[in-house]
Design a protein around this motif. Sequence first.
Motif, short mmCIF file in Angstrom:
data_model
loop_
_atom_site.label_atom_id
_atom_site.label_comp_id
_atom_site.label_asym_id
_atom_site.label_seq_id
_atom_site.Cartn_x
_atom_site.Cartn_y
_atom_site.Cartn_z
N ASP A 283 -2.15 -5.39 5.87
CA ASP A 283 -3.16 -6.33 6.35
C ASP A 283 -4.56 -5.72 6.27
OD1 ASP A 283 -1.27 -8.25 6.85
OD2 ASP A 283 -1.11 -7.83 9.00
N LEU A 284 -4.66 -4.44 6.56
CA LEU A 284 -5.95 -3.77 6.47
C LEU A 284 -6.42 -3.71 5.02
CD1 LEU A 284 -8.28 -2.23 7.71
CD2 LEU A 284 -6.87 -0.15 7.68
N ALA A 285 -5.52 -3.44 4.12
CA ALA A 285 -5.87 -3.43 2.70
C ALA A 285 -6.41 -4.78 2.27
CB ALA A 285 -4.66 -3.05 1.87
N THR A 286 -5.74 -5.85 2.71
CA THR A 286 -6.19 -7.21 2.36
C THR A 286 -7.56 -7.50 2.97
OG1 THR A 286 -3.90 -7.97 2.25
CG2 THR A 286 -5.61 -9.65 2.51
N ARG A 287 -7.75 -7.07 4.21
CA ARG A 287 -9.03 -7.32 4.89
C ARG A 287 -10.19 -6.67 4.14
NH1 ARG A 287 -9.97 -5.59 11.16
NH2 ARG A 287 -8.38 -7.23 11.47
N LEU A 288 -9.92 -5.55 3.48
CA LEU A 288 -10.98 -4.81 2.80
C LEU A 288 -11.05 -5.11 1.30
CD1 LEU A 288 -10.67 -1.37 4.61
CD2 LEU A 288 -12.42 -3.11 4.93
N SER A 292 -3.39 -4.30 -3.11
CA SER A 292 -2.13 -3.71 -2.69
C SER A 292 -2.38 -2.61 -1.67
CB SER A 292 -1.36 -3.13 -3.88
OG SER A 292 -2.01 -1.96 -4.38
N GLU A 293 -1.37 -2.34 -0.85
CA GLU A 293 -1.45 -1.26 0.13
C GLU A 293 -1.57 0.08 -0.58
OE1 GLU A 293 1.58 0.87 3.27
OE2 GLU A 293 1.64 -1.33 3.11
N ALA A 294 -0.88 0.22 -1.72
CA ALA A 294 -0.91 1.49 -2.45
C ALA A 294 -2.32 1.80 -2.94
CB ALA A 294 0.07 1.44 -3.61
N ALA A 295 -3.01 0.79 -3.48
CA ALA A 295 -4.38 1.01 -3.97
C ALA A 295 -5.31 1.40 -2.83
CB ALA A 295 -4.88 -0.24 -4.67
N PHE A 300 -8.27 5.58 0.32
CA PHE A 300 -8.51 6.18 1.64
C PHE A 300 -8.32 7.70 1.57
CE2 PHE A 300 -7.63 7.53 5.92
CZ PHE A 300 -8.42 6.72 6.71
N LYS A 301 -7.24 8.14 0.96
CA LYS A 301 -6.99 9.59 0.88
C LYS A 301 -8.05 10.28 0.04
CE LYS A 301 -3.44 13.03 -0.12
NZ LYS A 301 -2.05 13.27 -0.55
N ARG A 302 -8.51 9.63 -1.03
CA ARG A 302 -9.52 10.23 -1.89
C ARG A 302 -10.84 10.42 -1.14
NH1 ARG A 302 -9.56 6.59 -5.36
NH2 ARG A 302 -11.55 5.54 -4.94
N VAL A 303 -11.21 9.43 -0.32
CA VAL A 303 -12.50 9.49 0.37
C VAL A 303 -12.42 10.27 1.68
CG1 VAL A 303 -14.30 8.09 1.48
CG2 VAL A 303 -13.28 7.34 -0.69
#
Length: 315
Positions: A283-288, A292-295, A300-303
Amino acid sequence: MRVEPVWRSADSLGQALHLLRMSGVFYGRSEFTAPWGIELPVWPNCVMFHFVTEGPCWLEVEGTGGQWLSSGDLALVPHGTGHLLTSGPGERTTKLTDLPRELVSERYEILRHGGGGPATTVICGAVRFDDPAARQLIGLLPQVIRIGRTDSPQGDWIDATLRFIAAEAKQLRPGGDTVITRLADILVIQAIRSWIEADPAARTGWLGALQDPRIGPAIAMIHRDPAHPWTLATLAAEAAMSRSAFAARFTALVGEPAMAYLTRWRMHIAQTTLEQEDLTLNDLATRLGYQSEAAFSRAFKRVIGTPPGAHRRTH
């Protein structure tokens, strides 16, 4: 429905200041008699303020030296840095947490301390910012901001606002916490505005970019709608600039490319959401705006440097 071109939008800096909504941690009145000295602890992610209503006071923040505050002066310590308030340079100090305090309410207390000499009264507070725009702006502020009554035509107004905060805290009327928090919003924003107007450093970097007639509104659009599928081309078109000119100007002013800024901004929002809301990663991925959650998790991990799930567990 098409968004109006960003260059028609006014006051992008004002929009960023509008996001400086904060939550109060505590407010209090300190009644000192010389000689006196207190050591205030580090308070992460908080802005502390001190408003002197009577007598002199010496403020010393690590790395900045010290300075006198007089009646009517307002000082902000924006980064939650530990600091000293004393009756004079070199005065012996006691940790704030070791001093007895009268608890008036959950958020308001009265502190009395000193050796019985000349009096100083200070209204103090600590507020916390949660919005990513607020954190970005606060991170750019100097270690100390001092607003003297004679330095600003709003001096009397600031005085009245602080007294209103103290009255609300003591009376505990319905809605008092909300009133105090909103007044603190205004007070801190006014101090930041005074600094922006007076300090040349506020016209460089991210703050300078916000005040740019082309780049500032583009940044404001990203802030208002981070989930929109922005591209360099669409942002440039909304700014009525060529893609190459927009890209070069954005990077020169902000210090990073527009699309990198967009990703980082989304991740700052994700950080705050993970810390405050019980939202699934999908849901957070969609909000932003991620498909996909994976993308989203990769970004997130990269930043941020850690996976979103681990960040949530840690905080």
